[in-house]
Design a protein around this motif. Structure first.
Motif, PDB file in Angstrom:
ATOM      1  N   PRO A 108      15.316  16.155  27.634  1.00 41.21           N
ATOM      2  CA  PRO A 108      13.923  16.311  28.080  1.00 41.21           C
ATOM      3  C   PRO A 108      12.933  16.604  26.962  1.00 41.21           C
ATOM      4  O   PRO A 108      11.733  16.357  27.122  1.00 41.21           O
ATOM      5  CB  PRO A 108      14.010  17.498  29.053  1.00 41.21           C
ATOM      6  N   ASP A 109      13.408  17.135  25.837  1.00 39.31           N
ATOM      7  CA  ASP A 109      12.479  17.507  24.775  1.00 39.31           C
ATOM      8  C   ASP A 109      12.146  16.355  23.833  1.00 39.31           C
ATOM      9  O   ASP A 109      11.309  16.508  22.942  1.00 39.31           O
ATOM     10  CB  ASP A 109      13.058  18.666  23.960  1.00 39.31           C
ATOM     11  N   VAL A 110      12.760  15.185  24.005  1.00 36.42           N
ATOM     12  CA  VAL A 110      12.550  14.074  23.060  1.00 36.42           C
ATOM     13  C   VAL A 110      11.148  13.497  23.233  1.00 36.42           C
ATOM     14  O   VAL A 110      10.729  13.157  24.343  1.00 36.42           O
ATOM     15  CB  VAL A 110      13.620  12.979  23.261  1.00 36.42           C
ATOM     16  N   ARG A 111      10.452  13.356  22.106  1.00 36.58           N
ATOM     17  CA  ARG A 111       9.100  12.795  22.101  1.00 36.58           C
ATOM     18  C   ARG A 111       8.974  11.549  21.243  1.00 36.58           C
ATOM     19  O   ARG A 111       7.948  10.867  21.295  1.00 36.58           O
ATOM     20  CB  ARG A 111       8.098  13.855  21.604  1.00 36.58           C
ATOM     21  N   ALA A 112       9.991  11.267  20.422  1.00 34.51           N
ATOM     22  CA  ALA A 112       9.891  10.111  19.530  1.00 34.51           C
ATOM     23  C   ALA A 112      11.265   9.509  19.289  1.00 34.51           C
ATOM     24  O   ALA A 112      12.291  10.189  19.370  1.00 34.51           O
ATOM     25  CB  ALA A 112       9.248  10.513  18.197  1.00 34.51           C
ATOM     26  N   LEU A 113      11.259   8.221  18.995  1.00 29.58           N
ATOM     27  CA  LEU A 113      12.445   7.469  18.625  1.00 29.58           C
ATOM     28  C   LEU A 113      12.246   6.961  17.206  1.00 29.58           C
ATOM     29  O   LEU A 113      11.256   6.286  16.919  1.00 29.58           O
ATOM     30  CB  LEU A 113      12.639   6.291  19.585  1.00 29.58           C
ATOM     31  N   MET A 114      13.187   7.295  16.313  1.00 29.32           N
ATOM     32  CA  MET A 114      13.138   6.798  14.936  1.00 29.32           C
ATOM     33  C   MET A 114      14.164   5.686  14.786  1.00 29.32           C
ATOM     34  O   MET A 114      15.330   5.851  15.148  1.00 29.32           O
ATOM     35  CB  MET A 114      13.444   7.915  13.930  1.00 29.32           C
ATOM     36  N   ILE A 115      13.720   4.545  14.250  1.00 27.06           N
ATOM     37  CA  ILE A 115      14.629   3.435  14.035  1.00 27.06           C
ATOM     38  C   ILE A 115      14.523   2.952  12.595  1.00 27.06           C
ATOM     39  O   ILE A 115      13.503   3.146  11.930  1.00 27.06           O
ATOM     40  CB  ILE A 115      14.369   2.266  15.014  1.00 27.06           C
ATOM     41  N   CYS A 116      15.583   2.320  12.131  1.00 25.03           N
ATOM     42  CA  CYS A 116      15.661   1.774  10.783  1.00 25.03           C
ATOM     43  C   CYS A 116      16.012   0.296  10.917  1.00 25.03           C
ATOM     44  O   CYS A 116      17.123  -0.040  11.352  1.00 25.03           O
ATOM     45  CB  CYS A 116      16.721   2.520   9.971  1.00 25.03           C
ATOM     46  N   SER A 117      15.074  -0.589  10.570  1.00 22.19           N
ATOM     47  CA  SER A 117      15.252  -2.012  10.846  1.00 22.19           C
ATOM     48  C   SER A 117      14.574  -2.849   9.752  1.00 22.19           C
ATOM     49  O   SER A 117      13.347  -2.776   9.617  1.00 22.19           O
ATOM     50  CB  SER A 117      14.646  -2.342  12.217  1.00 22.19           C
ATOM     51  N   PRO A 118      15.365  -3.613   8.981  1.00 19.98           N
ATOM     52  CA  PRO A 118      16.814  -3.707   8.921  1.00 19.98           C
ATOM     53  C   PRO A 118      17.464  -2.359   8.617  1.00 19.98           C
ATOM     54  O   PRO A 118      16.848  -1.489   8.026  1.00 19.98           O
ATOM     55  CB  PRO A 118      17.075  -4.711   7.795  1.00 19.98           C
TER      56      PRO A 118
ATOM     57  N   ASP B  12       9.436   3.146  28.548  1.00 21.33           N
ATOM     58  CA  ASP B  12       9.857   3.712  29.830  1.00 21.33           C
ATOM     59  C   ASP B  12       9.879   5.231  29.801  1.00 21.33           C
ATOM     60  O   ASP B  12       9.682   5.876  30.843  1.00 21.33           O
ATOM     61  CB  ASP B  12      11.253   3.185  30.210  1.00 21.33           C
ATOM     62  N   HIS B  13      10.130   5.803  28.631  1.00 18.25           N
ATOM     63  CA  HIS B  13      10.232   7.258  28.528  1.00 18.25           C
ATOM     64  C   HIS B  13       9.056   7.880  27.767  1.00 18.25           C
ATOM     65  O   HIS B  13       9.106   9.058  27.402  1.00 18.25           O
ATOM     66  CB  HIS B  13      11.555   7.639  27.858  1.00 18.25           C
ATOM     67  N   ASP B  14       7.995   7.080  27.569  1.00 16.58           N
ATOM     68  CA  ASP B  14       6.765   7.581  26.969  1.00 16.58           C
ATOM     69  C   ASP B  14       7.021   8.210  25.595  1.00 16.58           C
ATOM     70  O   ASP B  14       6.556   9.318  25.299  1.00 16.58           O
ATOM     71  CB  ASP B  14       6.098   8.601  27.900  1.00 16.58           C
ATOM     72  N   LEU B  15       7.764   7.495  24.758  1.00 15.67           N
ATOM     73  CA  LEU B  15       8.114   7.997  23.430  1.00 15.67           C
ATOM     74  C   LEU B  15       7.295   7.288  22.353  1.00 15.67           C
ATOM     75  O   LEU B  15       6.981   6.107  22.463  1.00 15.67           O
ATOM     76  CB  LEU B  15       9.603   7.751  23.138  1.00 15.67           C
ATOM     77  N   TRP B  16       6.983   8.030  21.301  1.00 17.11           N
ATOM     78  CA  TRP B  16       6.494   7.406  20.085  1.00 17.11           C
ATOM     79  C   TRP B  16       7.649   6.680  19.397  1.00 17.11           C
ATOM     80  O   TRP B  16       8.806   7.086  19.520  1.00 17.11           O
ATOM     81  CB  TRP B  16       5.925   8.447  19.124  1.00 17.11           C
TER      82      TRP B  16
ATOM     83  N   GLU C 278       1.049  -3.003  23.806  1.00 19.35           N
ATOM     84  CA  GLU C 278       1.397  -1.677  24.327  1.00 19.35           C
ATOM     85  C   GLU C 278       2.481  -1.015  23.470  1.00 19.35           C
ATOM     86  O   GLU C 278       2.555   0.220  23.389  1.00 19.35           O
ATOM     87  CB  GLU C 278       1.837  -1.759  25.787  1.00 19.35           C
ATOM     88  N   VAL C 279       3.335  -1.822  22.831  1.00 22.68           N
ATOM     89  CA  VAL C 279       4.326  -1.257  21.908  1.00 22.68           C
ATOM     90  C   VAL C 279       3.635  -0.813  20.620  1.00 22.68           C
ATOM     91  O   VAL C 279       3.892   0.281  20.103  1.00 22.68           O
ATOM     92  CB  VAL C 279       5.430  -2.284  21.594  1.00 22.68           C
ATOM     93  N   ALA C 280       2.744  -1.654  20.109  1.00 22.49           N
ATOM     94  CA  ALA C 280       2.024  -1.316  18.872  1.00 22.49           C
ATOM     95  C   ALA C 280       1.226  -0.032  19.017  1.00 22.49           C
ATOM     96  O   ALA C 280       1.081   0.728  18.051  1.00 22.49           O
ATOM     97  CB  ALA C 280       1.113  -2.471  18.477  1.00 22.49           C
ATOM     98  N   GLU C 281       0.711   0.241  20.199  1.00 20.36           N
ATOM     99  CA  GLU C 281      -0.085   1.462  20.420  1.00 20.36           C
ATOM    100  C   GLU C 281       0.757   2.721  20.294  1.00 20.36           C
ATOM    101  O   GLU C 281       0.215   3.807  20.066  1.00 20.36           O
ATOM    102  CB  GLU C 281      -0.734   1.423  21.804  1.00 20.36           C
ATOM    103  N   ARG C 282       2.069   2.589  20.418  1.00 23.14           N
ATOM    104  CA  ARG C 282       2.933   3.767  20.375  1.00 23.14           C
ATOM    105  C   ARG C 282       3.838   3.767  19.141  1.00 23.14           C
ATOM    106  O   ARG C 282       4.818   4.514  19.091  1.00 23.14           O
ATOM    107  CB  ARG C 282       3.798   3.842  21.637  1.00 23.14           C
ATOM    108  N   THR C 283       3.507   2.924  18.150  1.00 18.01           N
ATOM    109  CA  THR C 283       4.397   2.742  17.010  1.00 18.01           C
ATOM    110  C   THR C 283       3.690   3.012  15.695  1.00 18.01           C
ATOM    111  O   THR C 283       2.549   2.578  15.494  1.00 18.01           O
ATOM    112  CB  THR C 283       4.958   1.306  16.989  1.00 18.01           C
ATOM    113  N   VAL C 284       4.398   3.687  14.802  1.00 15.14           N
ATOM    114  CA  VAL C 284       4.031   3.759  13.393  1.00 15.14           C
ATOM    115  C   VAL C 284       5.129   3.050  12.620  1.00 15.14           C
ATOM    116  O   VAL C 284       6.306   3.411  12.724  1.00 15.14           O
ATOM    117  CB  VAL C 284       3.880   5.210  12.896  1.00 15.14           C
ATOM    118  N   THR C 285       4.753   2.026  11.869  1.00 15.54           N
ATOM    119  CA  THR C 285       5.701   1.247  11.072  1.00 15.54           C
ATOM    120  C   THR C 285       5.509   1.585   9.594  1.00 15.54           C
ATOM    121  O   THR C 285       4.376   1.631   9.117  1.00 15.54           O
ATOM    122  CB  THR C 285       5.480  -0.256  11.274  1.00 15.54           C
TER     123      THR C 285
END
Length: 376
Positions: free
Chosen positions: A145-155, A177-181, A206-213
């Motif tokens: 429940p405390d998660v607010r962001a998803l960090m990914i490494c791509s590639p 779906d889970h309102d995450l950055w 809508e993805v770009a609005e919630r993303t920092v690349t």
């Protein structure tokens, strides 16, 4: 190679072969060298323009559009001093103390540092070997429940995965779906050996609005020591908050770094294409050796110049330590990339080096592995 301004060769003992730090033992593009020389001959190392060197954001924007079909406005691009500070800055700006940030081990160690050292909680959704594919069921099972962001490494660093579009879409829909950055480290985007890189923020507005690349030229163009990165987001509030917070930690990039980045993106792609061919040949050579060894497995990297080697069949908890002690071959410890032992039995090898160095390193590794196989 052992020079004071060449860190990985300077930091090891004489006779050791360092294939651990992620930069390449190869010359950088002559176009970048010329641009830097021209800059110095202009006899100025004054402060750069407040918003970055004129034309730089536009060149980055054009590149993202032409290579990846990702339309980015130049004013959505924030120059930073480096990518690792960008990770820290993104976590601090988009989440609060005590909140959770979801990561997918094994992954680049500064991901954990950026979460831990800013007072956030690491939440793990491991990628499963040997294919390391994105799995929505794992993400859902790991969510707290405390998660607010998803960090990914791509590639992906360290596995070299280049995510399929369907995998990137899975990550994006999960976050929405889970309102995450989404904090997406795409520093290796230009180092694709096969397949196609898909920027997650390029999927939909809508993805770009919630993303920092985080994106930049330092890995692909082998100028890691000059340090520059770009944080890209169309979310005005997030960008302004990051710009404000960057003031004392990651603000801007030095004037020579901006000159190098501009030259890389304007004139460096022919050099890059030749370098990618060289890296593919090195990867294939590495594969020939691994396929002939008993006890070592891997998933051939689709991007980066990093190979994630699995020594677990040999019963080696820390193969990098065994290799260094036994042969002087220095690889990155797999344990640094995981939580709760996900990296145990693994090591990361950088094949972004000359063929003679790679062959010498592989001969050393072969000797240790064959000895361990006989004892197993």
């Amino acid at each position: 190679m052992r020079r004071a301004y060449n860190g990985k060769w300077w930091d090891v003992e004489a006779g050791e072969i360092p294939l651990y730090v992620a930069d390449m033992d190869l010359p950088f593009a002559p176009e970048i060298r010329k641009a830097l020389i021209d800059h110095l001959e202009a006899d100025t190392l004054m402060y750069p323009a407040r918003g970055g060197r004129p034309g730089l954001s536009e060149v980055v924007s054009d590149r993202l559009g032409s290579r990846y079909g990702w339309k980015v406005e130049p004013n959505h691009i924030l120059p930073l001093s480096a990518t690792v500070p960008g990770l820290f800055l993104s976590v601090a700006a988009l989440t609060g103390p005590g909140e959770g940030v979801l990561v997918q081990p094994p992954v680049y160690p500064p991901f954990y540092e950026a979460i831990r050292y800013t007072g956030r909680n690491i939440v793990s959704a491991p990628l499963a070997p040997p294919k390391y594919r994105v799995d929505r069921t794992v993400l859902e099972a790991s969510l707290t429940p405390d998660v607010r962001a998803l960090m990914i490494c791509s590639p992906h660093n360290p596995t070299g995965r280049v995510y399929r579009r369907s995998e990137v879409e899975t990550l994006a829909t999960f976050a929405l779906d889970h309102d995450l950055w989404i904090i997406s480290d795409e520093l290796h985007a230009d180092l694709v050996l096969e397949g196609q890189h898909h920027p997650i923020a390029g999927l939909a507005p809508e993805v770009a609005e919630r993303t920092v690349t985080l994106y930049g030229p330092t890995k692909a163009f082998n100028i890691a020591g000059i340090k520059i990165s770009f944080a890209i987001t169309r979310n005005d509030e997030a960008r302004e908050l990051m710009q404000h917070r960057a003031r004392g930690s990651a603000a801007g990039a030095n004037t020579l770094a901006q000159t190098a980045a501009l030259a890389a993106y304007r004139w460096g792609d022919p050099w890059l294409e030749g370098t990618l061919d060289y890296l593919r040949a090195n990867r294939d050579r590495l594969g020939e050796v691994i396929d002939a060894l008993e006890g070592v497995t891997w998933h051939p990297p689709e991007g980066t110049y990093l190979a994630w080697l699995d020594f677990r069949r040999l019963g080696l908890d820390d193969p990098a330590e065994e290799l260094r002690r036994g042969t002087g071959l220095v690889l990155e410890k797999g344990l640094r990339f995981g939580l709760d032992g996900e990296g145990r039995g693994f090591a990361r090898l950088n094949f972004g080096t000359s063929r003679p160095i790679l062959d010498a390193a592989l001969a050393r590794m072969k000797g240790v592995v064959e000895g361990a196989s006989r004892e197993a």
